[in-house]
Design a protein around this motif. Sequence first.
Motif, PDB file in Angstrom:
ATOM      1  N   GLU A  88      31.172  45.913  38.150  1.00  0.00           N
ATOM      2  CA  GLU A  88      32.109  45.292  39.086  1.00  0.00           C
ATOM      3  C   GLU A  88      33.567  45.379  38.685  1.00  0.00           C
ATOM      4  O   GLU A  88      34.437  45.160  39.513  1.00  0.00           O
ATOM      5  CB  GLU A  88      31.787  43.797  39.263  1.00  0.00           C
ATOM      6  CG  GLU A  88      30.341  43.474  39.483  1.00  0.00           C
ATOM      7  CD  GLU A  88      29.625  43.113  38.188  1.00  0.00           C
ATOM      8  OE1 GLU A  88      30.107  43.477  37.099  1.00  0.00           O
ATOM      9  OE2 GLU A  88      28.573  42.478  38.268  1.00  0.00           O
ATOM     10  N   LEU A  89      33.863  45.645  37.433  1.00  0.00           N
ATOM     11  CA  LEU A  89      35.240  45.537  36.955  1.00  0.00           C
ATOM     12  C   LEU A  89      35.989  46.859  37.001  1.00  0.00           C
ATOM     13  O   LEU A  89      35.437  47.912  36.718  1.00  0.00           O
ATOM     14  CB  LEU A  89      35.266  45.015  35.520  1.00  0.00           C
ATOM     15  CG  LEU A  89      34.797  43.584  35.318  1.00  0.00           C
ATOM     16  CD1 LEU A  89      34.877  43.205  33.854  1.00  0.00           C
ATOM     17  CD2 LEU A  89      35.613  42.622  36.155  1.00  0.00           C
ATOM     18  N   HIS A  99      41.034  44.941  35.420  1.00  0.00           N
ATOM     19  CA  HIS A  99      40.323  43.740  34.990  1.00  0.00           C
ATOM     20  C   HIS A  99      39.985  43.819  33.504  1.00  0.00           C
ATOM     21  O   HIS A  99      40.068  42.825  32.787  1.00  0.00           O
ATOM     22  CB  HIS A  99      39.045  43.545  35.811  1.00  0.00           C
ATOM     23  CG  HIS A  99      39.321  43.196  37.229  1.00  0.00           C
ATOM     24  ND1 HIS A  99      39.253  44.123  38.234  1.00  0.00           N
ATOM     25  CD2 HIS A  99      39.704  42.025  37.805  1.00  0.00           C
ATOM     26  CE1 HIS A  99      39.559  43.535  39.373  1.00  0.00           C
ATOM     27  NE2 HIS A  99      39.852  42.272  39.144  1.00  0.00           N
ATOM     28  N   GLN A 141      45.318  36.585  40.519  1.00  0.00           N
ATOM     29  CA  GLN A 141      44.328  37.294  41.332  1.00  0.00           C
ATOM     30  C   GLN A 141      43.282  37.977  40.457  1.00  0.00           C
ATOM     31  O   GLN A 141      42.088  37.948  40.767  1.00  0.00           O
ATOM     32  CB  GLN A 141      45.017  38.318  42.226  1.00  0.00           C
ATOM     33  CG  GLN A 141      45.798  37.705  43.354  1.00  0.00           C
ATOM     34  CD  GLN A 141      46.550  38.745  44.173  1.00  0.00           C
ATOM     35  OE1 GLN A 141      46.667  39.907  43.805  1.00  0.00           O
ATOM     36  NE2 GLN A 141      47.072  38.317  45.314  1.00  0.00           N
ATOM     37  N   LEU A 142      43.719  38.597  39.363  1.00  0.00           N
ATOM     38  CA  LEU A 142      42.777  39.243  38.440  1.00  0.00           C
ATOM     39  C   LEU A 142      41.843  38.209  37.824  1.00  0.00           C
ATOM     40  O   LEU A 142      40.629  38.435  37.728  1.00  0.00           O
ATOM     41  CB  LEU A 142      43.540  39.989  37.337  1.00  0.00           C
ATOM     42  CG  LEU A 142      44.350  41.196  37.772  1.00  0.00           C
ATOM     43  CD1 LEU A 142      45.226  41.690  36.624  1.00  0.00           C
ATOM     44  CD2 LEU A 142      43.434  42.305  38.271  1.00  0.00           C
ATOM     45  N   THR A 183      41.035  35.252  39.051  1.00  0.00           N
ATOM     46  CA  THR A 183      40.148  34.729  40.093  1.00  0.00           C
ATOM     47  C   THR A 183      38.964  35.664  40.323  1.00  0.00           C
ATOM     48  O   THR A 183      37.807  35.214  40.407  1.00  0.00           O
ATOM     49  CB  THR A 183      40.924  34.509  41.415  1.00  0.00           C
ATOM     50  OG1 THR A 183      41.951  33.538  41.169  1.00  0.00           O
ATOM     51  CG2 THR A 183      40.021  34.036  42.528  1.00  0.00           C
ATOM     52  N   LYS A 184      39.234  36.960  40.408  1.00  0.00           N
ATOM     53  CA  LYS A 184      38.155  37.936  40.607  1.00  0.00           C
ATOM     54  C   LYS A 184      37.211  37.944  39.413  1.00  0.00           C
ATOM     55  O   LYS A 184      35.978  37.915  39.573  1.00  0.00           O
ATOM     56  CB  LYS A 184      38.758  39.334  40.825  1.00  0.00           C
ATOM     57  CG  LYS A 184      37.746  40.435  40.984  1.00  0.00           C
ATOM     58  CD  LYS A 184      36.958  40.299  42.252  1.00  0.00           C
ATOM     59  CE  LYS A 184      36.090  41.529  42.459  1.00  0.00           C
ATOM     60  NZ  LYS A 184      35.290  41.456  43.665  1.00  0.00           N
ATOM     61  N   SER A 224      35.056  34.903  39.476  1.00  0.00           N
ATOM     62  CA  SER A 224      34.015  34.960  40.501  1.00  0.00           C
ATOM     63  C   SER A 224      32.845  35.833  40.070  1.00  0.00           C
ATOM     64  O   SER A 224      31.728  35.659  40.544  1.00  0.00           O
ATOM     65  CB  SER A 224      34.596  35.450  41.828  1.00  0.00           C
ATOM     66  OG  SER A 224      34.851  36.847  41.792  1.00  0.00           O
ATOM     67  N   LEU A 225      33.106  36.766  39.154  1.00  0.00           N
ATOM     68  CA  LEU A 225      32.057  37.657  38.645  1.00  0.00           C
ATOM     69  C   LEU A 225      31.426  37.135  37.355  1.00  0.00           C
ATOM     70  O   LEU A 225      30.531  37.767  36.801  1.00  0.00           O
ATOM     71  CB  LEU A 225      32.638  39.055  38.407  1.00  0.00           C
ATOM     72  CG  LEU A 225      33.137  39.769  39.666  1.00  0.00           C
ATOM     73  CD1 LEU A 225      33.913  41.030  39.284  1.00  0.00           C
ATOM     74  CD2 LEU A 225      31.967  40.108  40.585  1.00  0.00           C
TER      75      LEU A 225
END
Length: 156
Positions: A22-23, A27, A57-58, A60-61, A64-65
């Motif tokens: 996902e990254l 990230h 934003q980074l 937060t993503k 979330s993962l």
Amino acid sequence: MESFRYFRERTLVNLRAQGFTELSPVHAAMLRRVDEGGTHVSDIAQRLGVTKQAAAQLVTKAASLGYVSCKTDPADSRKKIVRCTSRGRRFLGSLEGVVEDSVRDVAAVIGARRLHELEATLKLIAAQGRQSLANGKRRQGGEMGVSLLKTKGRTC
């Protein structure tokens, strides 16, 4: 630049093969700037050479993962403290191993002496980039362009 793209893509392919699908490289660069005891989002932004909003934003993503946790700083409720989770620490360990494998492959092609020269040159470029950022001369991409090449140092 083609060689850097190959190195980055190879790193991503190998990380994805280990389950880290996902990254993005950005990230990964962010995760590398999180200290073991936790780091404020504003400090991550400064280390990456991006705005606080971009760093948030980074974070937060990544949160979330499941790669980081983000909690309010008890000393200052306006700030958030970012910490790597066990998944984030596993990712960073895998990243280091993948990069070390890639460096060994490069050494096999160009030899130890030329690898040492390459590392010295990249360190010089990174130091110059950090100095430019410290002097307020932000350029497109900041220091993140070589971030995957640097695995030793900060880890969660």
